[in-house]
Design a protein around this motif. Structure first.
Motif, PDB file in Angstrom:
ATOM      1  N   THR A 291     -24.415  12.224  38.267  1.00  0.00           N
ATOM      2  CA  THR A 291     -24.608  13.662  38.131  1.00  0.00           C
ATOM      3  C   THR A 291     -24.965  14.050  36.700  1.00  0.00           C
ATOM      4  OG1 THR A 291     -23.013  14.018  39.911  1.00  0.00           O
ATOM      5  CG2 THR A 291     -23.519  15.913  38.542  1.00  0.00           C
ATOM      6  N   ASP A 292     -24.463  13.296  35.714  1.00  0.00           N
ATOM      7  CA  ASP A 292     -24.717  13.675  34.324  1.00  0.00           C
ATOM      8  C   ASP A 292     -26.078  13.209  33.802  1.00  0.00           C
ATOM      9  OD1 ASP A 292     -24.221  10.962  34.085  1.00  0.00           O
ATOM     10  OD2 ASP A 292     -22.713  11.159  32.503  1.00  0.00           O
ATOM     11  N   THR A 293     -26.901  12.612  34.664  1.00  0.00           N
ATOM     12  CA  THR A 293     -28.251  12.221  34.274  1.00  0.00           C
ATOM     13  C   THR A 293     -29.072  13.465  33.923  1.00  0.00           C
ATOM     14  OG1 THR A 293     -28.174  10.309  35.749  1.00  0.00           O
ATOM     15  CG2 THR A 293     -30.357  11.056  35.043  1.00  0.00           C
ATOM     16  N   TYR A 294     -29.838  13.367  32.845  1.00  0.00           N
ATOM     17  CA  TYR A 294     -30.763  14.451  32.530  1.00  0.00           C
ATOM     18  C   TYR A 294     -32.045  13.843  31.981  1.00  0.00           C
ATOM     19  CZ  TYR A 294     -28.837  14.063  27.733  1.00  0.00           C
ATOM     20  OH  TYR A 294     -28.419  13.621  26.499  1.00  0.00           O
ATOM     21  N   ALA A 295     -33.074  14.674  31.862  1.00  0.00           N
ATOM     22  CA  ALA A 295     -34.399  14.117  31.600  1.00  0.00           C
ATOM     23  C   ALA A 295     -35.316  15.126  30.925  1.00  0.00           C
ATOM     24  CB  ALA A 295     -35.034  13.653  32.920  1.00  0.00           C
ATOM     25  N   ALA A 296     -36.314  14.587  30.244  1.00  0.00           N
ATOM     26  CA  ALA A 296     -37.496  15.323  29.818  1.00  0.00           C
ATOM     27  C   ALA A 296     -38.628  14.847  30.717  1.00  0.00           C
ATOM     28  CB  ALA A 296     -37.806  15.033  28.350  1.00  0.00           C
ATOM     29  N   LEU A 297     -39.338  15.774  31.345  1.00  0.00           N
ATOM     30  CA  LEU A 297     -40.312  15.414  32.368  1.00  0.00           C
ATOM     31  C   LEU A 297     -41.662  16.045  32.069  1.00  0.00           C
ATOM     32  CD1 LEU A 297     -38.043  15.970  35.504  1.00  0.00           C
ATOM     33  CD2 LEU A 297     -38.526  13.812  34.329  1.00  0.00           C
ATOM     34  N   GLY A 298     -42.745  15.325  32.423  1.00  0.00           N
ATOM     35  CA  GLY A 298     -44.077  15.827  32.163  1.00  0.00           C
ATOM     36  C   GLY A 298     -45.052  15.525  33.282  1.00  0.00           C
ATOM     37  N   HIS A 299     -46.159  16.219  33.244  1.00  0.00           N
ATOM     38  CA  HIS A 299     -47.239  16.114  34.224  1.00  0.00           C
ATOM     39  C   HIS A 299     -47.679  14.662  34.389  1.00  0.00           C
ATOM     40  CE1 HIS A 299     -50.274  18.021  36.635  1.00  0.00           C
ATOM     41  NE2 HIS A 299     -51.296  17.711  35.859  1.00  0.00           N
ATOM     42  N   TRP A 300     -48.044  14.329  35.624  1.00  0.00           N
ATOM     43  CA  TRP A 300     -48.585  13.011  35.959  1.00  0.00           C
ATOM     44  C   TRP A 300     -47.594  11.890  35.691  1.00  0.00           C
ATOM     45  CZ3 TRP A 300     -54.125  13.916  33.622  1.00  0.00           C
ATOM     46  CH2 TRP A 300     -54.867  14.706  34.521  1.00  0.00           C
ATOM     47  N   GLY A 301     -46.287  12.198  35.760  1.00  0.00           N
ATOM     48  CA  GLY A 301     -45.285  11.134  35.799  1.00  0.00           C
ATOM     49  C   GLY A 301     -44.640  10.734  34.495  1.00  0.00           C
ATOM     50  N   GLN A 302     -44.819  11.544  33.420  1.00  0.00           N
ATOM     51  CA  GLN A 302     -44.158  11.202  32.154  1.00  0.00           C
ATOM     52  C   GLN A 302     -42.663  11.524  32.281  1.00  0.00           C
ATOM     53  OE1 GLN A 302     -46.846   9.883  30.964  1.00  0.00           O
ATOM     54  NE2 GLN A 302     -48.064  11.232  32.277  1.00  0.00           N
ATOM     55  N   ALA A 303     -41.814  10.670  31.743  1.00  0.00           N
ATOM     56  CA  ALA A 303     -40.381  10.903  31.880  1.00  0.00           C
ATOM     57  C   ALA A 303     -39.587  10.179  30.799  1.00  0.00           C
ATOM     58  CB  ALA A 303     -39.888  10.446  33.261  1.00  0.00           C
ATOM     59  N   LEU A 304     -38.559  10.866  30.334  1.00  0.00           N
ATOM     60  CA  LEU A 304     -37.508  10.285  29.497  1.00  0.00           C
ATOM     61  C   LEU A 304     -36.197  10.611  30.184  1.00  0.00           C
ATOM     62  CD1 LEU A 304     -36.097   9.193  26.912  1.00  0.00           C
ATOM     63  CD2 LEU A 304     -36.413  11.476  25.917  1.00  0.00           C
TER      64      LEU A 304
END
Length: 343
Positions: A291-304
């Motif tokens: 549940t504590d997972t978080y992310a930075a997300l971007g167009h066309w599948g970018q992710a941190l």
């Protein structure tokens, strides 16, 4: 502080749990149709140590890859440094730092960070380009001054009342940061505040015609450099012996903004980051991730992705053009590989 680097494992020698990750993230590409899962990079770090790293040409470990909307969360991290320096408070009206927003005097910086300015906005790219606010801002009539284009939008509802994803909100934040600084300091501030202390040397951040950073979209970073930002967040804003970000700012980034509608499989808004926390009455967006997972997300599948309790940071760069990729599926396979290897 530097990452403890362990070179990318050759995929020929991957153990079966990691092979399952590799198979999912890097299937054969359909170059003609540009369909399916199309990973450009995948980097998995546990407790500062690289466990897995793979790239698809022409992307390499040195490539500063376009992050698209991951830029928004990095902008929020830069703003966190500014907040720690006493330059603003979350409840400040944004117009104090960006006067063109005076037509909307009740919009606070916190509202912009929640994508809840209340300004009318349409974020679609491919599916409604003629009606798209973001296409107009980035590519046509708004491209010279993206914050001003956004500030001129009419109010659709009171600020702070409802989440509405808006790249315009992010670019107003980038302009507000400019108003917090001496004129000569703005161009170098992301490097002074964040990139240089973290040892990031690949960053390229485009600016619009007025010189304001395109905080919504146009930051380029190598996968390892983006991972450093994930490590900073995982460590509650601390880097070596320095508290670079206030821990309270990281807590704000990770606090659910509840005035949103759940979308199955889609993370929920925090303070310009995306959270795996469920909204009231809804399921957890990524059920196989903590549940504590978080992310930075971007167009066309970018992710941190940041999984703080597990000490895990994952960077994915991609060129996805359809809905094949699943955040949950990748994280599920990564967690299964860690469990089977006792990591």
């Amino acid at each position: 502080m530097h990452l403890l680097l362990m070179l990318c494992p050759n995929t020929k020698f991957l153990t079966p749990p990691w092979q399952a990750v590799d198979t999912y993230a890097f299937p054969p590409r359909n170059a003609a149709e540009r369909s399916g899962i199309r990973s450009d990079a995948l980097l998995i770090i546990r407790d500062g140590r690289i466990l897995y790293e793979r790239y698809t040409a022409p992307t390499t470990a040195q490539t500063a890859h376009l992050t698209w909307s991951v830029s928004k969360s990095v902008l929020a991290t830069v703003l966190g440094v500014a907040q720690g320096e006493g330059r603003f408070q979350l409840q400040d009206p944004a117009a104090r730092f960006y006067p063109p927003l005076q037509a909307h005097p009740n919009v606070r910086l916190a509202d912009l960070l929640h994508w809840a300015s209340g300004l009318a906005w349409q974020e679609d790219y491919e599916y409604a380009p003629l009606k798209s606010s973001v296409v107009a801002m980035l590519y046509t009539r708004g491209r010279n001054d993206m914050a001003a284009y956004t500030a001129a939008r009419p109010a659709a509802q009171p600020p702070g009342q409802q989440f509405l994803y808006s790249s315009g909100d992010s670019n107003v934040l980038a302009a507000a940061l400019r108003g917090m600084l001496d004129a000569s300091a703005y161009a170098g501030y992301p490097w002074q505040a964040l990139f240089t202390p973290l040892g990031i040397d690949s960053a390229v951040w485009e600016r619009d015609g007025t010189g304001t950073f395109v905080g919504s979209s146009y930051l380029y970073l190598s996968a390892r450099d983006l991972a450093r930002i994930g490590l900073l967040m995982q460590r509650e804003g601390r880097w070596g012996d320095r508290q670079l970000l206030p821990a309270s700012w990281v807590a704000f980034n990770r606090t659910l903004f509840s005035q949103a509608q759940p979308v199955p499989g889609e993370a929920n808004p925090g303070g310009h980051w995306w959270l795996n926390q469920p909204l009231a009455g809804a399921a957890r967006p990524w059920p196989d991730a903590p549940t504590d997972t978080y992310a930075a997300l971007g167009h066309w599948g970018q992710a941190l992705y940041v999984l703080p309790a597990l000490g895990l940071v994952v960077v994915r760069y991609a060129d996805d053009r359809d809905g094949s990729y699943s955040h949950n599926e990748l994280l599920k396979r990564i967690l299964a590989a860690l469990a089977k290897e006792g990591a």
